[in-house]
Scaffold this motif. Structure first.
Motif, PDB file in Angstrom:
ATOM      1  N   ARG A   1       0.859  -1.191   0.000  1.00 37.55           N
ATOM      2  CA  ARG A   1       0.000   0.000   0.000  1.00 37.55           C
ATOM      3  C   ARG A   1       0.889   1.232   0.000  1.00 37.55           C
ATOM      4  O   ARG A   1       2.086   1.134   0.248  1.00 37.55           O
ATOM      5  CB  ARG A   1      -0.894   0.035   1.228  1.00 37.55           C
ATOM      6  N   CYS A   2       0.266   2.391  -0.259  1.00 37.96           N
ATOM      7  CA  CYS A   2       0.995   3.636  -0.092  1.00 37.96           C
ATOM      8  C   CYS A   2       1.102   3.893   1.411  1.00 37.96           C
ATOM      9  O   CYS A   2       0.108   3.851   2.120  1.00 37.96           O
ATOM     10  CB  CYS A   2       0.252   4.773  -0.779  1.00 37.96           C
ATOM     11  N   PRO A   3       2.303   4.126   1.939  1.00 37.12           N
ATOM     12  CA  PRO A   3       2.432   4.227   3.401  1.00 37.12           C
ATOM     13  C   PRO A   3       1.869   5.510   3.997  1.00 37.12           C
ATOM     14  O   PRO A   3       1.792   5.624   5.214  1.00 37.12           O
ATOM     15  CB  PRO A   3       3.939   4.142   3.627  1.00 37.12           C
TER      16      PRO A   3
ATOM     17  N   SER B   1      -2.866   9.712   4.478  1.00 36.27           N
ATOM     18  CA  SER B   1      -3.828  10.620   3.849  1.00 36.27           C
ATOM     19  C   SER B   1      -4.116  10.233   2.402  1.00 36.27           C
ATOM     20  O   SER B   1      -5.000  10.793   1.769  1.00 36.27           O
ATOM     21  CB  SER B   1      -3.275  12.041   3.888  1.00 36.27           C
ATOM     22  N   CYS B   2      -3.389   9.272   1.849  1.00 33.66           N
ATOM     23  CA  CYS B   2      -3.519   8.919   0.437  1.00 33.66           C
ATOM     24  C   CYS B   2      -4.618   7.877   0.240  1.00 33.66           C
ATOM     25  O   CYS B   2      -4.824   7.008   1.085  1.00 33.66           O
ATOM     26  CB  CYS B   2      -2.186   8.367  -0.063  1.00 33.66           C
ATOM     27  N   SER B   3      -5.329   7.972  -0.913  1.00 33.44           N
ATOM     28  CA  SER B   3      -6.405   7.014  -1.181  1.00 33.44           C
ATOM     29  C   SER B   3      -5.857   5.598  -1.375  1.00 33.44           C
ATOM     30  O   SER B   3      -6.579   4.618  -1.233  1.00 33.44           O
ATOM     31  CB  SER B   3      -7.177   7.434  -2.437  1.00 33.44           C
TER      32      SER B   3
ATOM     33  N   VAL C   1      -0.690   8.155  -7.261  1.00 34.60           N
ATOM     34  CA  VAL C   1      -1.775   9.064  -6.909  1.00 34.60           C
ATOM     35  C   VAL C   1      -1.242  10.309  -6.195  1.00 34.60           C
ATOM     36  O   VAL C   1      -1.448  11.426  -6.637  1.00 34.60           O
ATOM     37  CB  VAL C   1      -2.838   8.340  -6.052  1.00 34.60           C
ATOM     38  N   CYS C   2      -0.539  10.106  -5.073  1.00 31.23           N
ATOM     39  CA  CYS C   2      -0.080  11.283  -4.314  1.00 31.23           C
ATOM     40  C   CYS C   2       1.319  11.707  -4.723  1.00 31.23           C
ATOM     41  O   CYS C   2       1.815  12.733  -4.264  1.00 31.23           O
ATOM     42  CB  CYS C   2      -0.155  11.019  -2.812  1.00 31.23           C
ATOM     43  N   LEU C   3       1.981  10.941  -5.592  1.00 35.88           N
ATOM     44  CA  LEU C   3       3.297  11.254  -6.158  1.00 35.88           C
ATOM     45  C   LEU C   3       4.422  11.283  -5.125  1.00 35.88           C
ATOM     46  O   LEU C   3       5.536  11.703  -5.405  1.00 35.88           O
ATOM     47  CB  LEU C   3       3.273  12.602  -6.919  1.00 35.88           C
TER      48      LEU C   3
HETATM   49 ZN    ZN Z   1       0.036   7.718  -2.119  1.00 38.02          ZN
END
Ligand code: ZN
Length: 340
Positions: free
Chosen positions: A6-8, A11-13, A45-47
């Motif tokens: 996952r994105c750690p 706040s990211c989707s 997504v959040c770069l």
């Molecule tokens: Zn992210």
């Protein structure tokens, strides 16, 4: 090849519900403490960027190579100061590592457990210790175990009122404490309730819940509250019986003897002492992990308590319990997943 689950960033989707291709590879870096490069990634997504190391328990640590030895030392009855001398770390660094490791192990302890197999049973007892000042600040710790495997379900400390012989010096010390900290409340019911609730979480599928305790009357109501009166079979043994192997409460007495030995601050006549209750609770998490996942049940056994209950496929080493971060509950990476 490591795949980030996952994105750690919270706040990211892509943190809670990651798409299959939420990341791109983003090079690698060579840390000082490893010979292999660590892969980096970028969230589509959040770069923002992160690396495999972001998912490790020793993320951002100095001297991560000493973590396993530090855990082993604290789980073997040594104190923080002696551990810091042995590892050539400062006392402060040892304290901070201890807290980070113990908080991680608390999550690991909760993540790896599951429903108990049929035929499981519990034993509960309380032991007494103190924080900072022996004659005025006593603590009570309920210990709840699964009897046959000796798996420690829960243990946490609670403040209790000083009791026993009152000398003038003791009364004076108690009055001083009362001025400084206010009235010392008896919170033992609260920690007992929490221990029973941890056991109830694991025993939802059991037709009968067998519980053995001594004859303290408050256990009866709390046990019924946690397990329900129709399922509960509550056996009570007098605590005056000799504490031999023939005593029905031998498994819990044995576990308590072990925690007193392996947690230096709980030994009797020891120089070591808990200054604050919350760090004693962290020390208990070190013991619980060591007891449940690292140590064999008995010296002639091969399996650990958690393995006997089917929670993990094999014993977990000191290095493995300190591998992947466990702060995403059940979706954390399993400590036995391949490491770097
Ligand atoms: Zn992210």
């Amino acid at each position: 090849m490591f795949r980030p689950p996952r994105c750690p960033y919270r706040s990211c989707s892509q943190h809670l519900r990651p798409d299959q291709h939420f990341f791109r590879r983003f090079g690698c870096y060579l840390p000082k403490c490893r010979s292999q490069p660590v892969p980096r990634f970028r969230c589509r997504v959040c770069l923002r960027t992160f690396s495999r190391q972001t998912f490790r328990m020793d993320y951002r640590d100095h001297r991560p190579d000493l973590n396993a030895r530090l855990f082993q030392s604290l789980a073997s009855g040594l104190g923080l100061r002696q551990t810091s001398r042995n590892l050539r770390l400062s006392l402060r660094c040892t304290e901070l590592k201890f807290r980070k490791i113990a908080r991680h192990l608390r999550r690991l302890n909760l993540n790896l457990r599951g429903p108990l197999p049929e035929g499981s049973s519990f034993q509960l007892d309380e032991i007494e210790t103190y924080e900072a000042r022996r004659n005025t600040r006593p603590l009570s710790i309920p210990f709840l175990i699964e009897t046959k495997s000796r798996f420690v379900v829960w243990a946490e400390s609670a403040t209790i009122r000083p009791r026993g012989k009152m000398t003038p010096a003791r009364r004076k010390a108690m009055a001083e404490d009362e001025l400084r900290f206010g009235h010392r409340r008896d919170r033992s019911r609260r920690s007992l309730r929490r221990a029973f609730r941890r056991a109830a979480e694991l025993s939802g599928g059991l037709r009968r819940v067998r519980l053995e305790t001594d004859k303290k009357t408050s256990y009866v109501g709390l046990a019924i509250e946690a397990f329900g009166s129709d399922r509960l079979v509550h056996g009570q043994t007098s605590s005056r019986l000799p504490r031999t192997i023939a005593n029905p409460l031998f498994p819990i007495n044995h576990t308590e003897a072990m925690v007193r030995d392996l947690t230096g601050r709980m030994r009797r006549d020891s120089w070591l002492v808990s200054k604050k209750r919350r760090y004693l609770d962290l020390g208990l998490q070190i013991f619980i992990t060591y007891r449940n996942y690292v140590r064999r049940r008995f010296n002639f056994d091969r399996a650990s308590p958690a393995e006997l209950l089917g929670f993990v496929p094999r014993r977990i080493t000191e290095t493995e319990v300190l591998s992947w971060r466990q702060d995403w509950e059940a979706s954390s990476i399993h400590p036995l997943a391949a490491g770097p």
